[in-house]
Structure formats: structure tokens, C-alpha cells
Design a protein around this motif. Structure first.
Motif, PDB file in Angstrom:
ATOM      1  N   GLY A  62       0.784  -1.220   0.000  1.00  0.00           N
ATOM      2  CA  GLY A  62       0.000   0.000   0.000  1.00  0.00           C
ATOM      3  C   GLY A  62       0.822   1.279   0.000  1.00  0.00           C
ATOM      4  N   SER A  63       2.138   1.165   0.010  1.00  0.00           N
ATOM      5  CA  SER A  63       2.964   2.377   0.051  1.00  0.00           C
ATOM      6  C   SER A  63       3.016   3.041  -1.322  1.00  0.00           C
ATOM      7  CB  SER A  63       4.371   2.049   0.558  1.00  0.00           C
ATOM      8  OG  SER A  63       4.992   1.111  -0.278  1.00  0.00           O
ATOM      9  N   ARG A  64       3.493   4.271  -1.325  1.00  0.00           N
ATOM     10  CA  ARG A  64       3.501   5.089  -2.539  1.00  0.00           C
ATOM     11  C   ARG A  64       4.442   4.499  -3.592  1.00  0.00           C
ATOM     12  NH1 ARG A  64       6.577   9.693  -4.150  1.00  0.00           N
ATOM     13  NH2 ARG A  64       7.779   9.481  -2.231  1.00  0.00           N
ATOM     14  N   VAL A  65       3.968   4.453  -4.841  1.00  0.00           N
ATOM     15  CA  VAL A  65       4.795   4.004  -5.962  1.00  0.00           C
ATOM     16  C   VAL A  65       5.706   5.155  -6.367  1.00  0.00           C
ATOM     17  CG1 VAL A  65       4.809   3.228  -8.360  1.00  0.00           C
ATOM     18  CG2 VAL A  65       3.088   2.342  -6.772  1.00  0.00           C
ATOM     19  N   ILE A  66       7.004   4.888  -6.397  1.00  0.00           N
ATOM     20  CA  ILE A  66       8.002   5.896  -6.766  1.00  0.00           C
ATOM     21  C   ILE A  66       8.260   5.869  -8.265  1.00  0.00           C
ATOM     22  CG2 ILE A  66      10.405   6.588  -6.496  1.00  0.00           C
ATOM     23  CD1 ILE A  66      10.300   5.478  -3.682  1.00  0.00           C
ATOM     24  N   ARG A  67       8.414   4.660  -8.795  1.00  0.00           N
ATOM     25  CA  ARG A  67       8.687   4.470 -10.226  1.00  0.00           C
ATOM     26  C   ARG A  67       8.518   3.006 -10.573  1.00  0.00           C
ATOM     27  NH1 ARG A  67      13.804   2.438 -10.876  1.00  0.00           N
ATOM     28  NH2 ARG A  67      15.067   2.443  -9.003  1.00  0.00           N
ATOM     29  N   THR A  68       8.819   2.648 -11.803  1.00  0.00           N
ATOM     30  CA  THR A  68       8.740   1.260 -12.233  1.00  0.00           C
ATOM     31  C   THR A  68      10.053   0.848 -12.902  1.00  0.00           C
ATOM     32  OG1 THR A  68       7.819   1.817 -14.405  1.00  0.00           O
ATOM     33  CG2 THR A  68       6.249   1.390 -12.623  1.00  0.00           C
ATOM     34  N   GLU A  69      10.278  -0.444 -12.931  1.00  0.00           N
ATOM     35  CA  GLU A  69      11.392  -1.021 -13.683  1.00  0.00           C
ATOM     36  C   GLU A  69      10.798  -1.979 -14.709  1.00  0.00           C
ATOM     37  OE1 GLU A  69      14.669  -0.811 -14.029  1.00  0.00           O
ATOM     38  OE2 GLU A  69      14.958   0.704 -12.473  1.00  0.00           O
ATOM     39  N   PRO A  70      11.294  -1.970 -15.933  1.00  0.00           N
ATOM     40  CA  PRO A  70      10.724  -2.838 -16.974  1.00  0.00           C
ATOM     41  C   PRO A  70      11.124  -4.302 -16.802  1.00  0.00           C
ATOM     42  CG  PRO A  70      12.579  -1.611 -17.851  1.00  0.00           C
ATOM     43  CD  PRO A  70      12.345  -1.096 -16.447  1.00  0.00           C
ATOM     44  N   TYR A  71      10.356  -5.168 -17.442  1.00  0.00           N
ATOM     45  CA  TYR A  71      10.630  -6.601 -17.484  1.00  0.00           C
ATOM     46  C   TYR A  71      12.056  -6.838 -17.964  1.00  0.00           C
ATOM     47  CZ  TYR A  71      10.142 -11.484 -18.998  1.00  0.00           C
ATOM     48  OH  TYR A  71      10.305 -12.824 -19.189  1.00  0.00           O
ATOM     49  N   HIS A  72      12.770  -7.706 -17.297  1.00  0.00           N
ATOM     50  CA  HIS A  72      14.144  -8.132 -17.608  1.00  0.00           C
ATOM     51  C   HIS A  72      15.209  -7.097 -17.246  1.00  0.00           C
ATOM     52  CE1 HIS A  72      14.410 -12.173 -19.179  1.00  0.00           C
ATOM     53  NE2 HIS A  72      13.262 -11.997 -19.797  1.00  0.00           N
ATOM     54  N   ALA A  73      14.836  -5.971 -16.646  1.00  0.00           N
ATOM     55  CA  ALA A  73      15.841  -4.986 -16.234  1.00  0.00           C
ATOM     56  C   ALA A  73      16.714  -5.585 -15.139  1.00  0.00           C
ATOM     57  CB  ALA A  73      15.162  -3.722 -15.716  1.00  0.00           C
ATOM     58  N   ILE A  74      17.988  -5.248 -15.149  1.00  0.00           N
ATOM     59  CA  ILE A  74      18.895  -5.651 -14.078  1.00  0.00           C
ATOM     60  C   ILE A  74      18.955  -4.491 -13.086  1.00  0.00           C
ATOM     61  CG2 ILE A  74      21.273  -6.239 -13.484  1.00  0.00           C
ATOM     62  CD1 ILE A  74      21.443  -7.650 -16.186  1.00  0.00           C
ATOM     63  N   VAL A  75      18.723  -4.815 -11.816  1.00  0.00           N
ATOM     64  CA  VAL A  75      18.644  -3.788 -10.784  1.00  0.00           C
ATOM     65  C   VAL A  75      19.678  -4.046  -9.688  1.00  0.00           C
ATOM     66  CG1 VAL A  75      16.207  -3.256 -11.197  1.00  0.00           C
ATOM     67  CG2 VAL A  75      16.796  -5.080  -9.606  1.00  0.00           C
ATOM     68  N   PRO A  76      20.275  -2.979  -9.137  1.00  0.00           N
ATOM     69  CA  PRO A  76      21.202  -3.125  -8.010  1.00  0.00           C
ATOM     70  C   PRO A  76      20.419  -3.225  -6.705  1.00  0.00           C
ATOM     71  CG  PRO A  76      21.112  -0.834  -8.687  1.00  0.00           C
ATOM     72  CD  PRO A  76      20.220  -1.601  -9.624  1.00  0.00           C
ATOM     73  N   ILE A  77      20.794  -4.176  -5.864  1.00  0.00           N
ATOM     74  CA  ILE A  77      20.092  -4.422  -4.601  1.00  0.00           C
ATOM     75  C   ILE A  77      21.050  -4.164  -3.446  1.00  0.00           C
ATOM     76  CG2 ILE A  77      18.865  -6.135  -3.216  1.00  0.00           C
ATOM     77  CD1 ILE A  77      18.368  -7.670  -5.897  1.00  0.00           C
TER      78      ILE A  77
END
Length: 118
Positions: A62-77
Motif C-alpha cells: 500500500g505504500s507510494r509508488v516511486i517508479r517502475t522497472e521494466p521486465y528483464h531490467a537488471i537492478v542493483p540491490i
């Protein structure tokens, strides 16, 4: 503000300070992926949500959506924590690409080792 929200935001602030300290110089930033010099490693993951992954300001549905990442994107965790259950998975990853957003681990496959706990 609930105690859980306050704790989550405090955790984000602490993680942000830790990352700033780890990337203070180019030499330290280069070593952060390997864990040298006691810097926390940066983990990677691949987005598996076909319609893209909603990234939020807290590890809750339920928290605010900041942005989106597309399918298959590589993201730093940066790290993982428990949060709202999404399809049987209650883990959430804090992504470290400048916005400090949370994504459900249900829709992020690890590349390499699983992230550390926040």
C-alpha cells in the motif's frame, strides 16, 4: 505515522548513509562490489514481472509508488527485509540506483548470491 513505517524509514535512512560512506571515493566504490575494505556488497537482480515492477517507498503493497522497472531490467540491490506478502513471498529488496526504492522479491530473481539482510 505507525511504528512500522517509522522503523522502515529509519532503516532506509541508515542504508542511505551507509551507501554514501561506501561510495565516498572512486576507489572505495570500485571495491564495494567485492566487499573489500568492509564496504557492503551491491547485489544484482533481474525483474521478472512481465508488466514491469512497481517500486515503492516502503516494503508494503500500500505504500507510494516511486517508479517502475521494466521486465528483464537488471537492478542493483542493497539489502532485503520482510514486508507485506506478495504471492507467498514476504521479502522485499531495497534498490540502490539513486531513488532508494523497495521492490517485491517475488518479482526479482537474484543474479549471484542472495542480498544481505537490512
Amino acid at each position: 505515522m505507525s511504528a512500522r513505517t517509522a522503523t522502515t524509514r529509519l532503516g532506509i535512512a541508515v542504508a542511505a548513509v551507509a551507501t554514501l560512506a561506501a561510495t565516498a571515493t572512486p576507489a572505495l566504490a570500485a571495491d564495494s562490489a567485492s566487499g573489500a575494505n568492509n564496504n557492503p556488497p551491491v547485489y544484482k537482480g533481474r525483474v521478472t514481472a512481465k508488466s514491469g515492477l512497481l517500486l515503492r517507498d516502503a516494503p508494503t503493497r500500500g505504500s507510494r509508488v516511486i517508479r517502475t522497472e521494466p521486465y528483464h531490467a537488471i537492478v542493483p540491490i542493497f539489502c532485503k527485509t520482510g514486508g507485506d506478502d506478495v504471492g507467498g513471498n514476504n521479502l522485499w529488496y531495497l534498490l540502490t540506483d539513486g531513488t532508494w526504492a523497495w521492490g517485491s522479491a517475488k518479482y526479482i530473481d537474484n543474479i549471484g548470491p542472495a542480498p544481505r539482510w537490512c
